[in-house]
Design a protein around this motif. Structure first.
Motif, PDB file in Angstrom:
ATOM      1  N   THR A   1       0.837  -1.204   0.000  1.00  0.00           N
ATOM      2  CA  THR A   1       0.000   0.000   0.000  1.00  0.00           C
ATOM      3  C   THR A   1       0.870   1.253   0.000  1.00  0.00           C
ATOM      4  O   THR A   1       0.614   2.198  -0.749  1.00  0.00           O
ATOM      5  CB  THR A   1      -0.933   0.008   1.225  1.00  0.00           C
ATOM      6  OG1 THR A   1      -1.782  -1.142   1.170  1.00  0.00           O
ATOM      7  CG2 THR A   1      -1.777   1.262   1.265  1.00  0.00           C
TER       8      THR A   1
ATOM      9  N   ASP B   1     -14.226   5.004  -7.803  1.00  0.00           N
ATOM     10  CA  ASP B   1     -12.977   4.481  -7.267  1.00  0.00           C
ATOM     11  C   ASP B   1     -11.977   4.210  -8.384  1.00  0.00           C
ATOM     12  O   ASP B   1     -12.328   3.667  -9.439  1.00  0.00           O
ATOM     13  CB  ASP B   1     -13.258   3.188  -6.493  1.00  0.00           C
ATOM     14  CG  ASP B   1     -12.115   2.760  -5.607  1.00  0.00           C
ATOM     15  OD1 ASP B   1     -12.122   3.106  -4.416  1.00  0.00           O
ATOM     16  OD2 ASP B   1     -11.207   2.078  -6.118  1.00  0.00           O
TER      17      ASP B   1
ATOM     18  N   GLN C   1     -11.784   0.103  -8.127  1.00  0.00           N
ATOM     19  CA  GLN C   1     -13.028  -0.663  -8.131  1.00  0.00           C
ATOM     20  C   GLN C   1     -14.060  -0.130  -9.121  1.00  0.00           C
ATOM     21  O   GLN C   1     -15.056  -0.797  -9.393  1.00  0.00           O
ATOM     22  CB  GLN C   1     -13.629  -0.676  -6.723  1.00  0.00           C
ATOM     23  CG  GLN C   1     -12.702  -1.190  -5.637  1.00  0.00           C
ATOM     24  CD  GLN C   1     -12.304  -2.635  -5.852  1.00  0.00           C
ATOM     25  OE1 GLN C   1     -13.075  -3.425  -6.389  1.00  0.00           O
ATOM     26  NE2 GLN C   1     -11.088  -2.989  -5.439  1.00  0.00           N
TER      27      GLN C   1
ATOM     28  N   ASP D   1      -8.873  -2.637   0.084  1.00  0.00           N
ATOM     29  CA  ASP D   1     -10.316  -2.607  -0.138  1.00  0.00           C
ATOM     30  C   ASP D   1     -11.122  -3.011   1.095  1.00  0.00           C
ATOM     31  O   ASP D   1     -12.354  -2.940   1.088  1.00  0.00           O
ATOM     32  CB  ASP D   1     -10.711  -3.463  -1.340  1.00  0.00           C
ATOM     33  CG  ASP D   1     -10.395  -4.942  -1.174  1.00  0.00           C
ATOM     34  OD1 ASP D   1      -9.921  -5.335  -0.089  1.00  0.00           O
ATOM     35  OD2 ASP D   1     -10.617  -5.710  -2.138  1.00  0.00           O
ATOM     36  N   ASP D   2     -10.423  -3.405   2.175  1.00  0.00           N
ATOM     37  CA  ASP D   2     -11.133  -3.627   3.431  1.00  0.00           C
ATOM     38  C   ASP D   2     -11.603  -2.306   4.039  1.00  0.00           C
ATOM     39  O   ASP D   2     -12.385  -2.300   4.989  1.00  0.00           O
ATOM     40  CB  ASP D   2     -10.252  -4.392   4.430  1.00  0.00           C
ATOM     41  CG  ASP D   2      -8.906  -3.733   4.662  1.00  0.00           C
ATOM     42  OD1 ASP D   2      -8.391  -3.060   3.744  1.00  0.00           O
ATOM     43  OD2 ASP D   2      -8.341  -3.910   5.758  1.00  0.00           O
TER      44      ASP D   2
ATOM     45  N   LEU E   1     -13.140  -0.024   2.066  1.00  0.00           N
ATOM     46  CA  LEU E   1     -14.140   0.539   1.145  1.00  0.00           C
ATOM     47  C   LEU E   1     -15.414   0.945   1.876  1.00  0.00           C
ATOM     48  O   LEU E   1     -15.977   2.013   1.616  1.00  0.00           O
ATOM     49  CB  LEU E   1     -14.451  -0.478   0.042  1.00  0.00           C
ATOM     50  CG  LEU E   1     -15.425  -0.018  -1.059  1.00  0.00           C
ATOM     51  CD1 LEU E   1     -14.940   1.258  -1.722  1.00  0.00           C
ATOM     52  CD2 LEU E   1     -15.607  -1.122  -2.095  1.00  0.00           C
TER      53      LEU E   1
ATOM     54  N   HIS F   1      -9.248   1.805  -3.834  1.00  0.00           N
ATOM     55  CA  HIS F   1      -9.240   0.706  -2.869  1.00  0.00           C
ATOM     56  C   HIS F   1      -8.689  -0.549  -3.537  1.00  0.00           C
ATOM     57  O   HIS F   1      -9.319  -1.142  -4.413  1.00  0.00           O
ATOM     58  CB  HIS F   1     -10.643   0.486  -2.311  1.00  0.00           C
ATOM     59  CG  HIS F   1     -11.078   1.582  -1.391  1.00  0.00           C
ATOM     60  ND1 HIS F   1     -11.766   2.688  -1.816  1.00  0.00           N
ATOM     61  CD2 HIS F   1     -10.885   1.750  -0.051  1.00  0.00           C
ATOM     62  CE1 HIS F   1     -12.004   3.492  -0.789  1.00  0.00           C
ATOM     63  NE2 HIS F   1     -11.480   2.943   0.298  1.00  0.00           N
ATOM     64  N   VAL F   2      -7.492  -0.910  -3.120  1.00  0.00           N
ATOM     65  CA  VAL F   2      -6.738  -1.994  -3.744  1.00  0.00           C
ATOM     66  C   VAL F   2      -7.081  -3.321  -3.089  1.00  0.00           C
ATOM     67  O   VAL F   2      -7.153  -3.414  -1.849  1.00  0.00           O
ATOM     68  CB  VAL F   2      -5.221  -1.723  -3.614  1.00  0.00           C
ATOM     69  CG1 VAL F   2      -4.418  -2.804  -4.319  1.00  0.00           C
ATOM     70  CG2 VAL F   2      -4.882  -0.353  -4.186  1.00  0.00           C
ATOM     71  N   ALA F   3      -7.284  -4.350  -3.911  1.00  0.00           N
ATOM     72  CA  ALA F   3      -7.577  -5.679  -3.376  1.00  0.00           C
ATOM     73  C   ALA F   3      -6.428  -6.160  -2.496  1.00  0.00           C
ATOM     74  O   ALA F   3      -5.257  -5.886  -2.773  1.00  0.00           O
ATOM     75  CB  ALA F   3      -7.803  -6.667  -4.522  1.00  0.00           C
TER      76      ALA F   3
ATOM     77  N   LYS G   1      -8.715  -5.525  -9.951  1.00  0.00           N
ATOM     78  CA  LYS G   1      -9.701  -5.501  -8.872  1.00  0.00           C
ATOM     79  C   LYS G   1      -9.587  -6.711  -7.949  1.00  0.00           C
ATOM     80  O   LYS G   1      -9.967  -6.643  -6.783  1.00  0.00           O
ATOM     81  CB  LYS G   1     -11.119  -5.477  -9.457  1.00  0.00           C
ATOM     82  CG  LYS G   1     -11.489  -4.214 -10.206  1.00  0.00           C
ATOM     83  CD  LYS G   1     -12.936  -4.313 -10.666  1.00  0.00           C
ATOM     84  CE  LYS G   1     -13.357  -3.070 -11.424  1.00  0.00           C
ATOM     85  NZ  LYS G   1     -14.788  -3.161 -11.847  1.00  0.00           N
TER      86      LYS G   1
END
Length: 468
Positions: free
Chosen positions: A22, A154, A157, A201-202, A204, A226-228, A288
């Motif tokens: 991140t 996003d 996303q 993405d947690d 989001l 928001h990155v997986a 995603k």
């Protein structure tokens, strides 16, 4: 407008590889757009936050080459700012005091669950009341919108929409006077003029709670990305933090390279320098779906970087690992460092980490070696005794100890004794390293040094003569 991004870790542990990715995505995007990279330490968890973790995070980021343009800022030093903003929201009617007890809230939630009602409504007991009891403890809640939709465009996303009915009136100030995460991050991002927020993405769902807070404070919300998350990262499966992989002998170039490729791509290219990552990185090619952490792929990337580094740079990076193993670690400006550089170059294509390189190269520095009995039984046998006796004699008389001259002696003896080269190379490797694995045999003999080679060959010849 110049972009401004922040990395905001909690100092409750070491820099996890997922968080490091991140940070890297934030850093690369910032540098690609010639913006400002901000470091903020979210240290409001007073029980778990520790100064040593802060130091470890800063050291890890410095090791990876991610220098912040601003910060580090610490949230615990900004409490007065947050309280001012709480008062601002209370005054504007966008927040309210809630005097409900935990028992009351739990009772309302339970009833809502049983009746299939709106769970979020349980938090709004005091939303439109002004009959505040004096001297009673209270929390401050944010007035979330009750109708309509909230939409985020996003960067990863795409367009995501949530109904306002899914939001509760969440707490922004606890009864003990401490502000909560979803409020403090918004205040900080506004005051630090953050233009883009890139995170896992947690978070989001948090974005939809935070979006109305930006608007209530009169600020334009930033762009979100928001990155997986990365799958396969757990302590159960092994190392998870940047310091751990550094200690295992992974290079910073490989860590950055591998982390960047977890979710991002640039054509079919696999190996990237930091300069290339900065040049190519953007969110158009960030996927995603979750990426899978693959230790074998990570090792391959590290092995590639060990081959690509300048030998002197690799040798310098190797020094602390040699020292930890109790092996000679000459200073960079000493005469012995030149030999170490040659050894590092010889081993660079034969090891996946600096730890493995230490293990495989220890024979260059130790006084003796321990034979692998299977290898010794196969190669240190009587039929080679005469040839190796002469090899020892010829090498003893060699004045100019170079790879070329050593090779000439071997080639001459191969022809004289009518043996294939491997019948000289493999017994030599066993004598010098204890095993049949080493860099090129002539290079290995040259780098081991005359005294060490002659002593080990003599021991090998004795073993050959004694063999049945």
């Amino acid at each position: 407008m110049s972009v401004r991004l922040r990395f905001a870790p909690s100092n409750t542990g070491f820099l996890h590889m997922g968080n490091a990715r991140t940070a890297l995505f934030n850093y690369l995007y910032t540098r690609h757009h010639k913006g400002t990279f901000i470091l903020r330490i979210e240290d409001t968890d007073l029980e778990r936050s520790k100064p040593e973790y802060t130091d470890a995070i800063l050291e890890a980021m410095d090791w990876m080459g991610m220098e912040a343009d601003e910060g580090p800022f610490f949230q615990t030093k900004r409490t007065d700012i947050y309280k001012e903003k709480v008062e601002e929201l209370l005054a504007s009617g966008n927040a309210y005091k809630c005097f409900a007890t935990k028992e009351e809230l739990e009772e309302r939630r339970q009833k809502a669950m049983e009746s299939g009602g709106d769970l979020s409504a349980a938090s709004r007991i005091w939303r439109d009341r002004d009959d505040h009891p004096e001297g009673q403890p209270f929390v401050v809640r944010f007035k979330s919108p009750l109708e309509g939709d909230l939409t985020i465009d996003d960067m990863v996303q795409g367009e995501v929409t949530v109904s306002a009915t899914e939001l509760d009136d969440f707490i922004i100030l606890r009864s003990d006077g401490t502000p909560t995460y979803n409020f403090t991050v918004v205040v900080d991002d506004i005051l630090m003029e953050v233009t883009h927020i890139v995170r896992g993405d947690d978070h989001l769902n948090n974005a939809f709670r935070q979006l109305p807070v930006y608007l209530a404070l009169g600020a334009k919300p930033p762009r979100f990305g928001h990155v997986a998350l990365v799958a396969g990262l757990s302590k159960r499966k092994g190392s998870t933090s940047v310091p751990e992989y550094r200690a295992l002998g992974y290079l910073r170039e490989a860590v950055n390279n591998y982390l960047a490729r977890l979710g991002w791509s640039h054509g079919d290219q696999e190996i990237f320098s930091m300069e290339e990552l900065i040049e190519y990185f953007d969110f158009d090619h960030v996927g995603k779906s979750a990426s899978q952490f693959d230790i074998k792929k990570f090792q391959w990337v590290n092995a590639e970087w060990m081959k690509r580094l300048e030998p002197a740079v690799l040798a310098e990076r190797w020094l602390p690992f040699l020292a930890e193993a109790g092996l000679p670690a000459p200073s960079v400006d000493s005469p012995e460092f030149a030999r170490l550089t040659e050894i590092a170059e010889a081993l660079s294509g034969r090891a996946k980490t600096l730890v493995e390189m230490t293990e495989k190269g220890a024979f260059f520095f130790t006084d003796s070696v321990e034979y692998d009995e299977k290898a010794a039984s196969k190669w240190l046998v009587q039929k080679y005794a005469d040839a190796f006796d002469e090899l020892h004699t010829r090498l003893s008389a060699l004045e100019d100890w170079t790879t070329e001259n050593i090779e000439a002696i071997y080639r001459d003896l191969v022809e004289k004794y009518e043996l294939g080269l491997k019948h000289f190379a493999q017994p030599t490797r066993v004598c010098l390293t204890g095993s049949t694995s080493s860099p090129g045999v002539f290079e290995t003999v040259a780098l081991c040094g005359r005294e060490r080679v002659l002593e080990r060959l003599a021991a090998g010849v004795e073993r050959m003569k004694a063999a049945e």
